[in-house]
Design an enzyme around this catalytic site. Structure first.
Site, short mmCIF file in Angstrom:
data_model
loop_
_atom_site.label_atom_id
_atom_site.label_comp_id
_atom_site.label_asym_id
_atom_site.label_seq_id
_atom_site.Cartn_x
_atom_site.Cartn_y
_atom_site.Cartn_z
N LYS A 199 21.24 -18.29 21.70
CA LYS A 199 20.43 -18.84 20.60
C LYS A 199 20.95 -20.23 20.28
CE LYS A 199 19.23 -17.86 15.75
NZ LYS A 199 17.77 -17.75 15.73
N ARG A 246 0.81 -1.22 0.00
CA ARG A 246 0.00 0.00 0.00
C ARG A 246 0.85 1.27 0.00
NH1 ARG A 246 -5.35 -0.52 1.79
NH2 ARG A 246 -5.94 -2.68 2.14
N HIS A 265 7.51 -24.91 13.69
CA HIS A 265 8.90 -25.36 13.60
C HIS A 265 9.17 -26.60 14.47
CE1 HIS A 265 9.12 -21.58 11.67
NE2 HIS A 265 9.39 -20.84 12.71
N LYS A 278 3.78 -18.65 7.54
CA LYS A 278 3.14 -19.01 8.79
C LYS A 278 2.79 -17.73 9.56
CE LYS A 278 5.56 -19.54 12.59
NZ LYS A 278 6.17 -18.32 13.10
#
Ligand code: BG6
Length: 486
Positions: free
Chosen positions: A341, A51, A246, A154
């Site tokens: 992580k 947009r 996942h 997703k």
């Protein structure tokens, strides 16, 4: 292998929601790298739709930031690729905008025998259904002069009922063979290596079952917090954001039976089958088989409700009711704002049934196989060895293989190429999605409605709530990066 198109075949990738983060961080760098390495058809064009008011030049310039960060190529190479990118201001649900897009793409294809198209929905999930309906109504999914494939990001639905409804809309305008529901974990090198590891070797499969495996851990731990996505995340939480997609896909690849062939359907049949075997809990059982947490400071983030009960950490215990896995718990754990992580699958084998070494120290350490999905992608196998010396003692040692870092490409690259080539192996089928929601819905409801589920607070940068350790314990423990640091 890249399947080169004929000279007069033409591919157009239309990205709806092109002004967003996904296009900048993932799609543009991935397409650029595919183009640079000659993996795309010679005649290819990319159309961004959003947009925002932009022209071709400013859109191309805005995409360059992501490409620069990913360090893929020189500006000159980018400029050649960028000349194939155009921008159309409009809405994916508006007939007039779609007509403009369709005419622009068709007009540019008059010299080609085929006009193949990928529509990538990088949109807010509530726009998937109306966009598909509008594309169908505009005749833009008709495959008379080339394929029309749709890539859907997703989350696919927010529960079983909404996923079923979305699948109905999908199937009202598309055949399943045109639908590419993306789960970017399946594009990761190490996730695909699971298939090779299991089915291209003979030594693991015979022990890959309840006779040898004590339990399985699947951990996807993140150090980032919601990173500016508070509004989305507060609705999703860890169950919808990570577990339903996942982590359950990883479980499926670890636990499934060998597929009959390597075709997409054979693979997806086995994944769907094993997900169907996962025990479906009622809400109290789901609450008893899980721990949830929220990091401190989460409620102060923009877009998050002041009294939010959304879990940013979750650990759940699943049972796979089939001959191979009966009685072997699968622990799935994921969270944000944690100490590091790490994405990893740990297969914890049983201890030997009897040990003859008991006079020389504690029990032997059971074998452990760790598949490091990221970072340090690779495989670690821990086994007992003799402790060097004049006495008979044992100590665990680990064999490791790591992928060279330079071979690891971003998963979007692989997945985009597969969509272009029509290979659906690494995309989730409608039945997989629905059964995944069947597994997760009781946890979502149990966490809200069962008195048996408490929301534990945890500090940012920690390992998550202590209750998660007690949940696994007292004998079992989480295998994660702490051991690497030691
Ligand atoms: C996305 C989630 O699907 O996966 C994010 O929406 C999450 O919240 C991300 O951060 C994790 O992906 P990766 O590849 O960084 O492990």
């Amino acid at each position: 292998m890249a399947n080169k198109a004929q000279d007069n075949e033409r591919l157009t990738v239309v990205i709806f929601g092109a002004s967003g983060d996904l296009t900048h961080r993932k799609l543009a760098p991935a397409l650029f790298h595919l183009y640079k390495t000659g993996a795309l058809p010679q005649i290819c064009h990319f159309v961004g739709v959003a947009r925002s008011e932009m022209d071709d030049a400013s859109f191309r310039e805005s995409l360059y930031t992501g490409v620069e960060e990913a360090e893929i190529g020189k500006y000159g190479e980018w400029a050649e690729f960028a000349s194939r990118i155009s921008y159309i201001q409009g809405s994916s649900t508006d007939a007039e905008s779609l007509q403009r897009i369709d005419s622009a793409v068709s007009a540019a294809s008059t010299d080609s025998a085929r006009d193949d198209r990928i529509y990538y929905l990088a949109l807010a999930p509530h726009l998937y259904a109306p966009t598909l309906t509008a594309l169908g109504a505009a005749g833009m999914l008709d495959q008379a002069n080339g394929f029309r494939r749709v890539v859907i990001e997703k989350p696919f639905g927010t529960d079983l009922a909404s996923a079923q409804k979305l699948n109905e809309t999908v199937h009202s305008v598309l055949q399943e063979s045109q639908v590419f529901r993306i789960d970017h974990y399946l594009g990761k090198e190490t996730v695909q290596n699971l298939l090779v590891f299991r089915f291209a070797n003979t030594i693991f499969e015979p022990v890959w079952n309840r006779n040898y495996v004590d339990h399985v851990q699947i951990s996807v731990l993140e150090s980032v917090d919601t990173a500016g996505r508070g509004e989305y995340y507060d609705e999703a939480g860890v169950l919808r954001d990570m577990m339903q997609s996942h982590l359950l896909q990883l479980l499926a690849l670890v636990a499934m039976e060998p597929p009959a062939t390597s075709t997409a359907n054979a693979l997806r049949n086995e994944k769907a089958k094993v997900l169907q075997s996962v025990r479906k809990y009622n809400i109290d059982q789901a609450a008893e088989n899980s721990v949830r947490g929220q990091y401190q400071g989460y409620r102060d983030e923009e877009g998050v409700a002041e009294s939010s009960g959304t879990a940013t950490f979750g650990a759940i215990r699943l049972q796979v009711d089939n001959w191979r896995w009966q009685g072997v718990p699968f622990y799935l754990r994921s969270g944000k704002a944690l100490q590091s992580k790490v994405s990893e699958i740990a297969i914890q084998f049983r201890p030997p049934p009897h040990t003859i070494f008991e006079t020389h120290g504690p029990d032997v350490t059971p074998n452990l196989l760790r598949i490091a999905i990221q970072p340090h992608e690779g495989v670690h196998l821990t086994f007992e060895n003799k402790k060097p010396g004049t006495r008979m003692g044992t100590a665990p040692e680990t064999l490791e293989y790591h992928f060279p870092p330079q071979v690891i490409r971003d998963s979007y690259e692989r997945l985009l190429l597969d969509a272009i080539e029509g290979d659906q192996s690494l995309f989730t089928r409608s039945d997989e999605i629905e059964v995944s929601w069947e597994i997760i819905d009781p946890f979502v409801n149990g966490w809200h409605n069962s008195l048996k589920s408490q929301l534990y607070a945890y500090g940012k940068g920690t390992r998550g709530p202590k209750a998660a350790d007690e949940f696994l314990g007292p004998v079992r423990k989480w295998h994660d990066d702490r051991e690497d640091e030691g």
